[in-house]
Each structure stands twice: as C-alpha cells, then as structure tokens.
Design a protein around this motif. Structure first.
Motif, PDB file in Angstrom:
ATOM      1  N   MET A  88     109.692   9.150 110.241  1.00  0.00           N
ATOM      2  CA  MET A  88     108.365   8.497 110.453  1.00  0.00           C
ATOM      3  C   MET A  88     107.395   9.060 109.433  1.00  0.00           C
ATOM      4  O   MET A  88     106.456   9.991 109.742  1.00  0.00           O
ATOM      5  CB  MET A  88     107.914   8.924 111.871  1.00  0.00           C
ATOM      6  CG  MET A  88     108.821   8.298 112.981  1.00  0.00           C
ATOM      7  SD  MET A  88     108.362   9.191 114.536  1.00  0.00           S
ATOM      8  CE  MET A  88     106.580   8.491 114.871  1.00  0.00           C
ATOM      9  N   THR A  89     107.587   8.932 108.077  1.00  0.00           N
ATOM     10  CA  THR A  89     106.617   9.402 107.165  1.00  0.00           C
ATOM     11  C   THR A  89     105.388   8.676 107.358  1.00  0.00           C
ATOM     12  O   THR A  89     104.311   9.492 107.047  1.00  0.00           O
ATOM     13  CB  THR A  89     107.284   8.953 105.590  1.00  0.00           C
ATOM     14  OG1 THR A  89     108.695   9.510 105.541  1.00  0.00           O
ATOM     15  CG2 THR A  89     106.399   9.410 104.619  1.00  0.00           C
ATOM     16  N   ASP A 109     106.788   4.629 115.538  1.00  0.00           N
ATOM     17  CA  ASP A 109     107.803   4.247 115.427  1.00  0.00           C
ATOM     18  C   ASP A 109     108.704   4.961 114.051  1.00  0.00           C
ATOM     19  O   ASP A 109     108.089   5.413 113.134  1.00  0.00           O
ATOM     20  CB  ASP A 109     108.113   2.637 115.341  1.00  0.00           C
ATOM     21  CG  ASP A 109     109.319   2.207 115.827  1.00  0.00           C
ATOM     22  OD1 ASP A 109     110.271   3.023 116.013  1.00  0.00           O
ATOM     23  OD2 ASP A 109     109.510   0.897 116.377  1.00  0.00           O
ATOM     24  N   SER A 110     109.913   4.439 113.818  1.00  0.00           N
ATOM     25  CA  SER A 110     110.540   5.009 112.402  1.00  0.00           C
ATOM     26  C   SER A 110     111.299   3.905 111.584  1.00  0.00           C
ATOM     27  O   SER A 110     111.381   2.813 112.378  1.00  0.00           O
ATOM     28  CB  SER A 110     111.577   6.216 112.957  1.00  0.00           C
ATOM     29  OG  SER A 110     112.780   5.572 113.840  1.00  0.00           O
ATOM     30  N   GLY A 111     111.827   4.271 110.629  1.00  0.00           N
ATOM     31  CA  GLY A 111     112.232   3.209 109.724  1.00  0.00           C
ATOM     32  C   GLY A 111     111.243   2.493 108.537  1.00  0.00           C
ATOM     33  O   GLY A 111     109.790   2.623 108.814  1.00  0.00           O
ATOM     34  N   ALA A 163     108.634  -0.055 110.083  1.00  0.00           N
ATOM     35  CA  ALA A 163     107.565   0.464 110.793  1.00  0.00           C
ATOM     36  C   ALA A 163     106.546   1.227 109.677  1.00  0.00           C
ATOM     37  O   ALA A 163     105.338   1.081 109.995  1.00  0.00           O
ATOM     38  CB  ALA A 163     108.137   1.605 111.763  1.00  0.00           C
ATOM     39  N   ASP A 164     107.289   1.777 108.827  1.00  0.00           N
ATOM     40  CA  ASP A 164     106.307   2.436 107.759  1.00  0.00           C
ATOM     41  C   ASP A 164     105.546   1.394 106.993  1.00  0.00           C
ATOM     42  O   ASP A 164     104.273   1.441 106.699  1.00  0.00           O
ATOM     43  CB  ASP A 164     107.121   3.244 106.631  1.00  0.00           C
ATOM     44  CG  ASP A 164     107.591   4.688 107.410  1.00  0.00           C
ATOM     45  OD1 ASP A 164     106.871   5.049 108.437  1.00  0.00           O
ATOM     46  OD2 ASP A 164     108.429   5.285 106.784  1.00  0.00           O
ATOM     47  N   THR A 179     100.573   8.553 110.235  1.00  0.00           N
ATOM     48  CA  THR A 179     100.429   9.894 110.495  1.00  0.00           C
ATOM     49  C   THR A 179      99.495  10.520 109.658  1.00  0.00           C
ATOM     50  O   THR A 179      99.057   9.806 108.499  1.00  0.00           O
ATOM     51  CB  THR A 179     101.793  10.267 110.178  1.00  0.00           C
ATOM     52  OG1 THR A 179     102.356  10.244 108.908  1.00  0.00           O
ATOM     53  CG2 THR A 179     102.994   9.674 111.047  1.00  0.00           C
ATOM     54  N   SER A 199     104.698   6.047 109.772  1.00  0.00           N
ATOM     55  CA  SER A 199     104.215   5.510 111.015  1.00  0.00           C
ATOM     56  C   SER A 199     104.156   6.394 112.085  1.00  0.00           C
ATOM     57  O   SER A 199     104.995   7.456 112.167  1.00  0.00           O
ATOM     58  CB  SER A 199     104.985   4.401 111.530  1.00  0.00           C
ATOM     59  OG  SER A 199     105.150   3.896 112.609  1.00  0.00           O
ATOM     60  N   ARG A 200     103.038   6.575 112.941  1.00  0.00           N
ATOM     61  CA  ARG A 200     103.095   7.590 114.100  1.00  0.00           C
ATOM     62  C   ARG A 200     103.827   6.988 115.374  1.00  0.00           C
ATOM     63  O   ARG A 200     104.002   7.694 116.206  1.00  0.00           O
ATOM     64  CB  ARG A 200     101.523   7.550 114.581  1.00  0.00           C
ATOM     65  CG  ARG A 200     100.707   8.278 113.695  1.00  0.00           C
ATOM     66  CD  ARG A 200      99.172   8.447 114.503  1.00  0.00           C
ATOM     67  NE  ARG A 200      99.351   9.487 115.529  1.00  0.00           N
ATOM     68  CZ  ARG A 200      99.042   9.131 116.751  1.00  0.00           C
ATOM     69  NH1 ARG A 200      98.673   7.813 116.783  1.00  0.00           N
ATOM     70  NH2 ARG A 200      99.134   9.815 117.572  1.00  0.00           N
TER      71      ARG A 200
END
Length: 283
Positions: A1-2, A7-9, A12-13, A83, A4-5
């Motif tokens: 989660m670099t 979701d991950s992947g 999502a980013d 994020t 996106s707050r």
C-alpha cells in the motif's frame, strides 16, 4: 500500500494516483497552453506538448498537495485515497517531471521559456496552505495559473511576448476569478465553520455574487474593448455573445448550478475565441 490507503496492489495504487486527476479542473489549463500556442500562428507541436505536460504536472501537484493538506494537516476531509507517504512520493514525482519539462524548454527555446512556465508550479504548490487562506489569492490562484499558461504557451513558440496573449491572459484572469468566487460560495457553510476566508465568507453570499458577476462583466467588456482597438480580431466579440446567456441563466440558479453552467460556459467561451483568433472569419 505505497499509494492507496484502502487497498493493496498495483491496480489500487494506480487508482489512488489517478484519483488526483480531475478533468473538469485540468482541461482548462491544458486548453490554455494550446491556446497560447495557437495565438503564435504556426507552432511546433512538440514544444506545445512539452509545455502542456508541464502545465498538467503543475495542476496535478496542486491537487495532490491540496488533498494532503486538507486530510493530513488540517484534518478537514473525512477521507483521502492516497497514503501520507504516497502523497509525498506523488509530489516528488510530479515535481521532478515538471523540472524535466522546464529543462527541455530551457534547452529547446531559451531560459525565459522555463522561467515563464515556472509560476505554474509555484502557484500550484503554494495553493495550500499558503494561498488558499486569503480571499484574494484563494480566488485568483487558479485563474492566474491559466493566464500564465496562455502567455507561456505563446512564448515557447515565439521566444517573445506580445500584446495579444497578454490581453487574453488578463481577460481569463478576470473572468475566471468571477467564476471562482461562485465556486467557492458552494462551500460557504463549511468554509465559515473552519474560518476559511473565501470572498463569500468575508463579504457574505449575496455580495459575493455581486462581486463574481461584476468581475465576469469586466472580463467580457475587456474582450469588446480589445476587439475595438484591434488587439483582438473583430470575431472575438462572438465569444461574449456565447457567454452572456449562460451567465444570465447561472445568475438565477444555486451556487452549485451556477458553477456547473459557468464552467461549461467558459469552455464555449474559449472555443469561440480559439476559432475567432485562428480563422479570423470577419477579417
């Protein structure tokens, strides 16, 4: 989660980053850049594209910084897709891309081409939390960015300044400042609760409307005046005829409806000016 707050992947980013691309607010500055190029007559498409990308990155910087400040610094927003670290990385990447565009303009045109484009980023980065706390700078920041984009778009094509692009920049600065007053009035109750000093908060909603439509009237009269003294082609007056009915309907509507109508009216206004300048049908 670099980035996106929620979701991950990678997907999502990518969605989180793309969430800061707001077409309604991005298209006018991009169109202003091309409008400046068109004013130059024959123009280099590559140079025009580089300047347009620089403007895009500046506006993207404004959106990311504004969201970061409102959510992480002021705690005004309920949610944000990026994020805190993602906001900082996105700001770094957009700024780096903008600087690369400045370097390309410096090498391809001259140092002034880079300097006349730089204010786009400065206005964008300083919008929050510096410029948006004052009723004057909060109102004129976005219109000023469009004015700078017009002059910059012209300069990168000609390596010079002229009365016509500067006059158009002044018209859009005044006209869009009026639209921005109406747009800010939509958030009157919320802005007043957090002591954000927009024009509507400072002078009241009714007076803000008077100020807004007064500014728009000045901008339209300026078009006619510039056409009368041959700074603009005579056909530029048609843009006034297009915008006036839109403003008349907008004046009767709510702030939300007025903003929607006026923004679209500005698109028509710019389109008619583009045709008038490029083809000059009445010349």
């Amino acid at each position: 989660m670099t980035f996106s707050r929620h979701d991950s992947g990678v997907v999502a980013d990518a969605r989180a980053l793309s969430s800061q691309v707001h077409p309604v607010f991005m298209l006018p500055p991009l169109a202003a850049s091309w409008f400046g190029s068109v004013l130059a007559g024959e123009f280099d498409v590559v140079l025009g594209a580089v300047h347009m990308v620089a403007v895009f990155l500046a506006v993207y910087t404004a959106h990311v910084k504004d969201g970061y400040v409102d959510f992480y610094v002021r705690d005004e927003d309920d949610d944000h897709p990026l994020t805190e670290r993602g906001c900082r990385i996105a700001l770094a990447l957009s700024t780096a891309g903008f600087l690369l565009c400045l370097g390309a303009l410096w090498l391809s045109v001259d140092p002034v081409a880079a300097l006349v484009t730089l204010p786009c980023w400065l206005i964008a980065y300083l919008h929050a939390p510096q410029l948006d706390t004052n009723p004057v700078t909060a109102t004129t920041g976005y219109p000023l960015g469009i004015a700078v984009a017009i002059v910059g778009g012209y300069y990168v094509q000609t390596a010079g300044f002229a009365a016509v692009p500067v006059a158009f920049a002044v018209v859009f600065l005044v006209l869009l400042s009026g639209v921005k007053v109406i747009d800010d009035a939509k958030d009157y109750d919320y802005d007043r609760s957090i002591r954000k000093r927009t024009v509507a908060v400072v002078v009241g909603r009714e007076r803000a409307r008077t100020v807004a439509f007064g500014l728009m009237a000045v901008g339209l009269v300026a078009v006619l005046a510039f056409a009368a003294v041959s700074v603009f082609p005579p056909s530029a007056a048609a843009a006034v005829l297009v915008f006036v009915p839109v403003a008349a309907f907008a004046r009767r509507g709510t702030d939300e409806l007025a903003t929607m109508l006026l923004v679209r009216g500005c698109y028509l206004f710019l389109a008619v000016l583009l045709v008038a300048v490029y083809y000059q049908p009445l010349s």
